[in-house]
Write an enzyme that holds these catalytic residues in place. Structure first.
Site, PDB file in Angstrom:
ATOM      1  N   GLU A 180       0.838  -1.217   0.000  1.00 46.78           N
ATOM      2  CA  GLU A 180       0.000   0.000   0.000  1.00 46.78           C
ATOM      3  C   GLU A 180       0.873   1.268   0.000  1.00 46.78           C
ATOM      4  OE1 GLU A 180      -3.363  -0.519  -0.295  1.00 46.78           O
ATOM      5  OE2 GLU A 180      -3.555   1.652  -0.555  1.00 46.78           O
TER       6      GLU A 180
HETATM    7  C1  FAD Z   1       2.399  -9.751   1.123  1.00 43.95           C
HETATM    8  C2  FAD Z   1       2.156  -8.738   0.057  1.00 43.95           C
HETATM    9  C3  FAD Z   1       0.853  -8.478  -0.348  1.00 43.95           C
HETATM   10  C4  FAD Z   1       0.620  -7.593  -1.401  1.00 43.95           C
HETATM   11  N1  FAD Z   1      -0.659  -7.458  -1.889  1.00 43.95           N
HETATM   12  C5  FAD Z   1      -0.846  -6.762  -3.047  1.00 43.95           C
HETATM   13  C6  FAD Z   1      -2.108  -6.765  -3.717  1.00 43.95           C
HETATM   14  O1  FAD Z   1      -3.084  -7.364  -3.242  1.00 43.95           O
HETATM   15  N2  FAD Z   1      -2.233  -6.096  -4.885  1.00 43.95           N
HETATM   16  C7  FAD Z   1      -1.189  -5.441  -5.448  1.00 43.95           C
HETATM   17  O2  FAD Z   1      -1.362  -4.864  -6.513  1.00 43.95           O
HETATM   18  N3  FAD Z   1       0.032  -5.418  -4.851  1.00 43.95           N
HETATM   19  C8  FAD Z   1       0.223  -6.061  -3.672  1.00 43.95           C
HETATM   20  N4  FAD Z   1       1.455  -6.065  -3.061  1.00 43.95           N
HETATM   21  C9  FAD Z   1       2.562  -5.390  -3.735  1.00 43.95           C
HETATM   22  C10 FAD Z   1       3.075  -4.185  -2.979  1.00 43.95           C
HETATM   23  O3  FAD Z   1       2.197  -3.119  -3.112  1.00 43.95           O
HETATM   24  C11 FAD Z   1       4.490  -3.911  -3.545  1.00 43.95           C
HETATM   25  O4  FAD Z   1       5.345  -4.897  -3.020  1.00 43.95           O
HETATM   26  C12 FAD Z   1       4.976  -2.527  -3.208  1.00 43.95           C
HETATM   27  O5  FAD Z   1       4.251  -1.562  -3.923  1.00 43.95           O
HETATM   28  C13 FAD Z   1       6.461  -2.355  -3.513  1.00 43.95           C
HETATM   29  O6  FAD Z   1       6.769  -2.792  -4.807  1.00 43.95           O
HETATM   30  P1  FAD Z   1       8.006  -3.785  -5.022  1.00 43.95           P
HETATM   31  O7  FAD Z   1       7.823  -4.929  -4.117  1.00 43.95           O
HETATM   32  O8  FAD Z   1       8.119  -4.035  -6.466  1.00 43.95           O
HETATM   33  O9  FAD Z   1       9.265  -2.990  -4.488  1.00 43.95           O
HETATM   34  P2  FAD Z   1      10.042  -1.821  -5.255  1.00 43.95           P
HETATM   35  O10 FAD Z   1       9.075  -0.849  -5.822  1.00 43.95           O
HETATM   36  O11 FAD Z   1      11.050  -2.425  -6.142  1.00 43.95           O
HETATM   37  O12 FAD Z   1      10.773  -1.112  -4.034  1.00 43.95           O
HETATM   38  C14 FAD Z   1      11.933  -1.659  -3.400  1.00 43.95           C
HETATM   39  C15 FAD Z   1      12.519  -0.594  -2.475  1.00 43.95           C
HETATM   40  O13 FAD Z   1      12.927   0.549  -3.241  1.00 43.95           O
HETATM   41  C16 FAD Z   1      12.301   1.728  -2.759  1.00 43.95           C
HETATM   42  N5  FAD Z   1      11.949   2.591  -3.886  1.00 43.95           N
HETATM   43  C17 FAD Z   1      11.324   2.236  -5.034  1.00 43.95           C
HETATM   44  N6  FAD Z   1      11.157   3.316  -5.804  1.00 43.95           N
HETATM   45  C18 FAD Z   1      11.657   4.358  -5.147  1.00 43.95           C
HETATM   46  C19 FAD Z   1      11.773   5.767  -5.421  1.00 43.95           C
HETATM   47  N7  FAD Z   1      11.302   6.288  -6.549  1.00 43.95           N
HETATM   48  N8  FAD Z   1      12.359   6.550  -4.491  1.00 43.95           N
HETATM   49  C20 FAD Z   1      12.803   6.043  -3.332  1.00 43.95           C
HETATM   50  N9  FAD Z   1      12.739   4.737  -3.015  1.00 43.95           N
HETATM   51  C21 FAD Z   1      12.161   3.919  -3.898  1.00 43.95           C
HETATM   52  C22 FAD Z   1      11.048   1.254  -2.030  1.00 43.95           C
HETATM   53  O14 FAD Z   1      10.634   2.187  -1.042  1.00 43.95           O
HETATM   54  C23 FAD Z   1      11.519  -0.063  -1.438  1.00 43.95           C
HETATM   55  O15 FAD Z   1      12.147   0.139  -0.214  1.00 43.95           O
HETATM   56  C24 FAD Z   1       1.703  -6.901  -1.982  1.00 43.95           C
HETATM   57  C25 FAD Z   1       2.999  -7.138  -1.523  1.00 43.95           C
HETATM   58  C26 FAD Z   1       3.238  -8.036  -0.524  1.00 43.95           C
HETATM   59  C27 FAD Z   1       4.651  -8.292  -0.093  1.00 43.95           C
END
Ligand code: FAD
Length: 598
Positions: A452
């Site tokens: 979220e």
């Molecule tokens: C258990 C679980 C349930 C979930 N449920 C859902 C769901 O129901 N539906 C859905 O759509 N998604 C869901 N998600 C996905 C979740 O919203 C994403 O994991 C989240 O948005 C982060 O994306 P990512 O994992 O690709 O990490 P990334 O976006 O790759 O981020 C990795 C790290 O880099 C940092 N980062 C990335 N971009 C930037 C930036 N521009 N500036 C500074 N820092 C940055 C982030 O803060 C983080 O610390 C779920 C995830 C989990 C783990």
């Protein structure tokens, strides 16, 4: 917890005043209490006893079907039968027309009892509410109504393997199939969605996926950025306009389940759309019905953002609460060590319960101040959502919510995680084992800083947008509210804390200006997380002061609230100075550090 919840709702937030509004006129303090009683009972009987089971018997995919413990089926059924899926909806669609703040308070019991088993219902309610706001009348009747009734559950499919925080990079394609389908313009979707909570299960006969995808332009290319993103209803099983299953399986296939640290009772899925595993209408491509207008997908998806983020924050608070109560109970019973006073020198004297050690009390007070303060924050924000919907000062409520929502989501995610860590610490070695529930609470909690909108993304939203928008109007609206509390407190025994809060607020304002003084986002935003931490602690200090002013008498309950408020001012608020220092000086270290130097 119930006593604190009732105190915050009635004595502090005066929720009974909402019943004077037309929308809530049929409600009363009694109907609100009845809702909370029902939720508390179902959570106690159907969720809490199976929270550990949902963790140890994590969802299992046999290649064809996903298996979940029977308890998850029973618990979600009981939740659906309570009517809570449609709690805030109009009476004429089967809802209860409850204020948001009461709906949230009711759901808090489920998050505390088993956050993972509660996940399916929270997603379904959010999904269906979104369709009520943006769907066509038939989409509402076919999809939303059946979700509210608990016949079908819903999901939110935003993330993709290569597009998490950066949703503008969503690559799922939607090609027009039939503009005139009665269920909405019909498209065929192809792509992969990652991390989808509740994405596969057999709890309900169908799953209604809400999917973000891009419609290609005339050149066949996807529009870069968020403007090209649209929203689609993609049911797992196809349905007709009477909401009957047609018998055809849509082309949505489970590629696999993710095996997580916590939150294991909610399935988490990689879903493949349109890979040809199933062939609805004789060909591959997942059938999806457009919701709203093309290109409006993110706007529709984030329409319910306030509620979704308050919901995540409240879930975090309740996990913190569960750990707090478990560790408090333990600390009262566990004999270990003797007092530091002369009496304690006698090693033949019996050991004393650990709650008598000042350091254990510190850990309990820290937890109490985080979880009760967090509860106040979430209920305050939910009350603002009601102001936005039915109050006189909608603009004022909007301005406050704008700056408070990133805090509502992020603050409990960080500090109630700390509370869960302290709960483990209170139990010592026992806390580190699976014989006690506190390790699971910590694991379940760890998700909240990730989903979220990650912690970092929330901080960028706060410092990069919310506090500077409209010339800082939202920040000014918040400062005015804080000032009102300070003025009331300055006349009381809380004058010292009021002055401390005034100084912290001034520091936040000063740091905001200094962070932006070069006008360069990269200067200001390199320290967005420390800014958000200081901002959050200042907000929590304000709420604690406000709550303390509402406490009357000297019962143990009242003294406990005052002690937690004092703790927050003595031990927590002073931290803001260190966080704001790097913000105000635009400390360049993190920004300038080269990858090779690590
Ligand atoms: C258990 C679980 C349930 C979930 N449920 C859902 C769901 O129901 N539906 C859905 O759509 N998604 C869901 N998600 C996905 C979740 O919203 C994403 O994991 C989240 O948005 C982060 O994306 P990512 O994992 O690709 O990490 P990334 O976006 O790759 O981020 C990795 C790290 O880099 C940092 N980062 C990335 N971009 C930037 C930036 N521009 N500036 C500074 N820092 C940055 C982030 O803060 C983080 O610390 C779920 C995830 C989990 C783990």
């Amino acid at each position: 917890m119930r006593q604190t919840l009732d105190f915050l709702l009635h004595d502090w937030l005066k929720v009974q005043e909402l019943t004077h509004r037309e929308r809530f006129a049929e409600h009363s303090a009694e109907t609100f209490a009845a809702v909370l009683d029902t939720c508390e009972r179902i959570a106690r009987d159907k969720f809490a006893p199976f929270n550990r089971l949902a963790d140890t018997q994590e969802p299992h995919f046999d290649g064809e079907r996903v298996h979940l413990p029977q308890a998850t089926h029973d618990a979600t059924k009981a939740y659906a039968e309570s009517g809570m899926l449609a709690a805030a909806q109009d009476y004429d669609v089967g809802g209860m027309q409850l204020p948001c703040v009461i709906e949230m308070a009711g759901n808090a019991f489920f998050s505390k009892a088993s956050v993972a088993m509660g996940g399916y219902a929270m997603l379904t309610s959010g999904n269906a509410s979104l369709l009520m706001a943006h769907g066509t009348p038939l989409q509402r009747e076919v999809f939303a109504s059946n979700e509210f009734a608990g016949r079908w559950f819903g999901t939110m499919c935003l993330s993709e393997p290569q597009a998490g925080s950066s949703l503008s990079d969503v690559a799922t394609r939607a090609e027009l199939d039939d503009e005139a389908d009665p269920l909405g313009p019909r498209y065929r979707l192809t792509g992969n969605k990652m991390w989808i909570s509740g994405g596969e299960h057999e709890i309900t006969e169908n799953i209604v996926h809400l999917v973000l995808a891009k419609i290609p332009g005339p050149d066949g290319k996807l529009t870069p950025g968020t403007r090209g993103i649209s929203l689609f209803i993609v049911p797992k099983h196809l349905v007709n306009t009477q909401a009957q299953l047609t018998g055809e399986r849509n082309d949505v296939a489970l590629a696999g389940l993710n095996h997580k640290l916590g939150y294991r009772g909610t399935t988490n899925c990689l879903l493949n759309f349109g890979e040809g595993r199933f062939t609805p209408g004789g060909r591959k491509g997942a059938v999806g019905y457009l919701v709203g207008k093309p290109g409006d997908g993110l706007r529709c998806m984030f329409h319910m953002m306030n509620e979704a983020r308050i919901g995540v924050g409240l879930g975090a608070v309740m996990l913190g609460y569960a750990g707090y109560e478990a560790s408090l109970e333990y600390a009262k019973q566990r004999p270990q060590g003797r007092p530091m006073t002369a009496a304690g020198k006698d090693s033949a004297s019996p050991q004393r319960p650990i709650i008598e050690h000042a350091d254990v009390r510190r850990m309990l007070l820290a937890q109490k101040s985080y979880v009760e303060g967090g509860l106040a924050l979430e209920l305050y924000c939910a009350r603002l959502v009601d102001e936005l919907a039915t109050g006189d000062d909608k603009a004022g409520a909007q301005a406050l919510l704008d700056v408070l929502i990133p805090i509502a989501k992020s603050w409990p995610s960080e500090w109630c995680l700390e509370a869960n860590s302290l709960a483990i610490q209170v139990l010592g070695g026992y806390g580190y084992t699976r014989d006690f529930p506190v390790e699971q609470y910590w694991r379940d909690q760890r998700l909240n800083m990730i989903h979220e909108g990650t912690h970092g993304i929330q901080a960028l939203d706060l410092l990069g947008r919310k506090v500077v928008q409209q010339g800082g109007a939202s920040l000014a609206a918040l400062a005015a509210r804080v000032q009102q509390t300070i003025e009331r407190a300055i006349q009381t025994d809380w004058a010292a804390q009021a002055n401390q809060l005034a100084a912290a607020l001034a520091q936040v304002g000063g740091a905001t200006k200094k962070a932006w003084s070069t006008g360069q986002p990269e200067d200001a935003l390199a320290n967005a997380v420390p800014y958000m931490q200081a901002f959050g602690h200042t907000v929590l200090a304000w709420l604690w002061l406000d709550v303390a002013l509402a406490v009357e008498g000297d019962s143990d309950f009242a003294q406990g609230k005052r002690a937690a408020a004092r703790y927050f001012f003595a031990y927590e608020l002073p931290k803001t100075g260190a966080w704001l220092q790097v913000v105000a000086s635009r400390e360049p270290l993190c920004r300038e550090m080269k990858p090779e130097y690590f």
